[in-house]
Design a protein around this motif. Structure first.
Motif, PDB file in Angstrom:
ATOM      1  N   ASP A 202       0.527  -0.994  -0.030  1.00  0.00           N
ATOM      2  CA  ASP A 202      -0.417   0.135  -0.135  1.00  0.00           C
ATOM      3  C   ASP A 202       1.300   1.097   0.138  1.00  0.00           C
ATOM      4  N   MET A 203       2.344   1.151  -0.413  1.00  0.00           N
ATOM      5  CA  MET A 203       2.885   2.914  -0.376  1.00  0.00           C
ATOM      6  C   MET A 203       3.067   2.651  -1.946  1.00  0.00           C
ATOM      7  N   GLY A 204       2.232   1.939  -2.244  1.00  0.00           N
ATOM      8  CA  GLY A 204       2.269   3.058  -4.045  1.00  0.00           C
ATOM      9  C   GLY A 204       1.003   3.854  -3.371  1.00  0.00           C
ATOM     10  N   LEU A 205      -0.331   3.773  -2.382  1.00  0.00           N
ATOM     11  CA  LEU A 205      -1.148   5.257  -2.426  1.00  0.00           C
ATOM     12  C   LEU A 205       0.149   6.272  -1.754  1.00  0.00           C
ATOM     13  N   LEU A 206       1.071   6.077  -0.736  1.00  0.00           N
ATOM     14  CA  LEU A 206       1.433   7.114  -0.463  1.00  0.00           C
ATOM     15  C   LEU A 206       2.408   8.009  -1.915  1.00  0.00           C
ATOM     16  N   LEU A 207       3.125   6.841  -2.542  1.00  0.00           N
ATOM     17  CA  LEU A 207       3.224   7.514  -4.067  1.00  0.00           C
ATOM     18  C   LEU A 207       2.585   8.371  -4.779  1.00  0.00           C
ATOM     19  N   ALA A 208       1.438   7.558  -5.207  1.00  0.00           N
ATOM     20  CA  ALA A 208      -0.023   8.324  -6.014  1.00  0.00           C
ATOM     21  C   ALA A 208      -0.016   9.653  -5.325  1.00  0.00           C
ATOM     22  N   GLY A 209      -0.209   9.826  -3.582  1.00  0.00           N
ATOM     23  CA  GLY A 209       0.408  10.657  -3.096  1.00  0.00           C
ATOM     24  C   GLY A 209       0.892  11.770  -3.330  1.00  0.00           C
ATOM     25  N   PHE A 210       2.040  11.517  -3.274  1.00  0.00           N
ATOM     26  CA  PHE A 210       3.200  12.154  -3.781  1.00  0.00           C
ATOM     27  C   PHE A 210       3.273  12.811  -5.324  1.00  0.00           C
ATOM     28  N   GLY A 211       2.596  12.066  -5.986  1.00  0.00           N
ATOM     29  CA  GLY A 211       2.445  12.542  -7.492  1.00  0.00           C
ATOM     30  C   GLY A 211       1.530  13.492  -7.011  1.00  0.00           C
ATOM     31  N   LEU A 212       0.469  13.205  -6.916  1.00  0.00           N
ATOM     32  CA  LEU A 212      -0.671  14.704  -7.308  1.00  0.00           C
ATOM     33  C   LEU A 212      -0.143  15.379  -6.290  1.00  0.00           C
ATOM     34  N   ALA A 213       0.891  16.012  -5.566  1.00  0.00           N
ATOM     35  CA  ALA A 213       1.255  16.976  -5.196  1.00  0.00           C
ATOM     36  C   ALA A 213       1.626  17.189  -5.698  1.00  0.00           C
TER      37      ALA A 213
END
Length: 519
Positions: A202-213
């Motif tokens: 689920d760190m992919g969700l953290l990476l997706a949030g990073f990408g969104l920012a």
């Protein structure tokens, strides 16, 4: 960050040696404190089979160049004695801890490693804060990080993959900021992202949030006309992280983990929306108000959100970096698993570094509206308050009992448990209560005692205190009585524990797990 990177990052590439020494000393102090929190739990027989023994078994297997088999989890879940950690969560980064077992083969090794790893998250956070708020603020924020309640909760609850997350999250953010300043390459950022993905699926969700920012930052830079080419490149990188992060979580969950022996959909926690991800997505899109309500119901979710906001005194709300935590946090709050909403477990430790970086960015933006000395006073005051709030919150939300001699004193039940564990010979298969597994795992093959009849040669039953996963103390006592009726011999008995043995027993490790009668 708020200031254009070329004006601030590029001029601060070299850290004086005295600051390196001070930072490392601070990290060592934080690591010692967090390790002490965990070691106290282990010493006073408060650590648990679920989850410390699970990781201990898997990483010990890694140290022997074997697959990371966690027999305690595999047998209890009905997936068999050869079940590996990778079939539960895809966390290959844990293999890096295997060499530590060549030095000291014990679950205590994981506890200390976790404390030190959590502490290293202060290093990239210090670098980022120093670049934007100055050296004094960097130390204060690092102290606030080290004493933050999510880290204390993580250190006090056995061991988990989260140990690696702060350092790698901070490295990802630091490398991105350096990349914007022209002092790092794209592959630095991507490599940090890949490393973070290896912590847990689920760190992919953290990476997706990073990408969104990053997308928001890039679009803003593009729209203002400052460095159009850089703005386009930032936006492109951000889109790549959004797609890559979401794709990785989907593939790891649906393909990789089942291929490693896990059950597809075993961790599905969104049944209120649908039985499958597709059904849930349709339901959520059709009723967004219901989704919004789920985010704040029950009220403990609101408490968790407020406590997370207080980590930065609300300054993270004005930074695009706060978007980094949104996907992962939303996935937790929308789930049916109460432990995911609570401030009492390790899940919030994944969010501390990105929230504090967002807070640094937010207060930096506020300071830009001010001039000269006023701006400096605001940033120093905010940084000092971050540390002060962490100290104030620690007695209520953390654990300070390790500071006192009484905090390390074993009570009578713990002493009785250790005496019961001492009756178990080395190398045998034993079913043990949740709290005794960590005391046995270095020298025996530990299974968690539950409702399932497995005919293991050795069994310890707690007859004084209810232990997970039993519903009542009476259920545990009945388990001991049933084993005696079956022919098990009583090898030791006290007011707290019964030790049972059947030399003729042939364990059935493939026995299907008995359903819990708990409601």
């Amino acid at each position: 960050m708020a200031n254009h990177p070329s004006r601030r990052l590029a001029s601060l590439r070299v850290v004086p040696g005295r600051d390196v020494a001070r930072l490392l000393a601070l990290v060592a102090l934080i690591g010692s404190y967090l390790s002490a929190v965990g070691l106290r739990q282990l010493w006073t027989v408060r650590a648990s089979t679920y989850d410390l023994v699970i990781y201990d078994q898997g990483i010990r297997a890694y140290s022997r160049f074997d697959p990371p088999v966690a027999i305690s989890m595999g047998v209890r879940s009905g997936l068999g004695p050869d079940f590996t950690l990778l079939g539960d969560h895809f966390s290959p980064v844990l293999a890096l801890l295997a060499p530590l077992y060549w030095i000291y083969d014990s679950p205590a090794t994981l506890v200390v490693a976790q404390g030190l790893l959590l502490a290293t998250g202060a290093i990239p956070l210090w670098l980022i804060t120093r670049r934007h708020l100055g050296t004094v603020a960097a130390y204060l924020v690092a102290v606030g990080y080290g004493l933050s309640w999510p880290l204390a909760k993580a250190a006090g609850f056995d061991f988990h993959e989260v140990a690696f997350a702060p350092l790698l999250t901070g490295l990802l953010l630091e490398r991105f900021l350096a990349w914007r300043a022209g002092s790092a390459r794209t592959w630095h950022v991507v490599t940090a992202g890949v490393a973070l993905a290896c912590v847990k699926e689920d760190m992919g969700l953290l990476l997706a949030g990073f990408g969104l920012a990053v997308v928001v930052i890039g679009l803003r830079q593009w729209r203002t006309g400052r460095g159009e080419r850089t703005g386009r490149g930032v936006t492109t990188l951000g889109v790549g992280f959004v797609l890559g992060g979401l794709g990785w979580t989907a593939v790891a969950t649906a393909v990789v983990i089942p291929a490693m022996g896990g059950r597809l959909g075993a961790d599905w926690r969104y049944t209120q929306f649908g039985a499958t991800p597709r059904e849930a997505l349709v339901t959520m899109l059709g009723d967004p108000l219901a989704v919004a309500g789920e985010l704040v119901t029950p009220q403990i979710k609101v408490l968790t959100l407020v406590l997370l906001g207080l980590l930065t005194l609300g300054s993270s709300a004005v930074s695009p970096w706060v978007l980094m935590v949104v996907p992962l946090l939303a996935a937790r709050l929308l789930a049916t698993q109460p432990a995911w909403w609570s401030p009492d477990y390790h899940y919030n430790a994944f969010l501390v570094v990105p929230l504090l970086v967002a807070g640094v960015d937010g207060i930096d933006r506020v300071a830009r509206w001010l001039a000269g000395e006023r701006a400096r006073r605001v940033t120093i005051t905010w940084s000092a308050l971050i540390a002060v709030v962490a100290v104030i919150a620690l007695p209520r939300l953390g654990d300070l009992t390790w500071l006192t001699p009484d905090g390390w004193r074993r009570d009578a039940h713990a002493v009785a448990g250790l005496q019961a564990a001492a009756r178990i010979p080395d190398g045998v298969l034993v079913e043990a209560p949740n709290s005794l597994g960590p005391q046995l795992t270095s020298r025996t093959r530990v299974l968690l005692l539950d409702y399932t009849q497995r005919d293991t040669p050795w069994v310890i039953v707690d007859t004084a205190v209810r232990q997970f996963p039993f519903c009542t103390l009476d259920d545990q006592r009945e388990r001991a009585a049933a084993l005696q009726r079956q022919g098990y011999q009583v090898m030791a008995v006290s007011d707290d524990y019964v030790v049972l043995h059947d030399p003729t027993a042939e364990a059935d490790l493939a026995a299907p797990a008995a359903p819990s009668p708990c409601r």
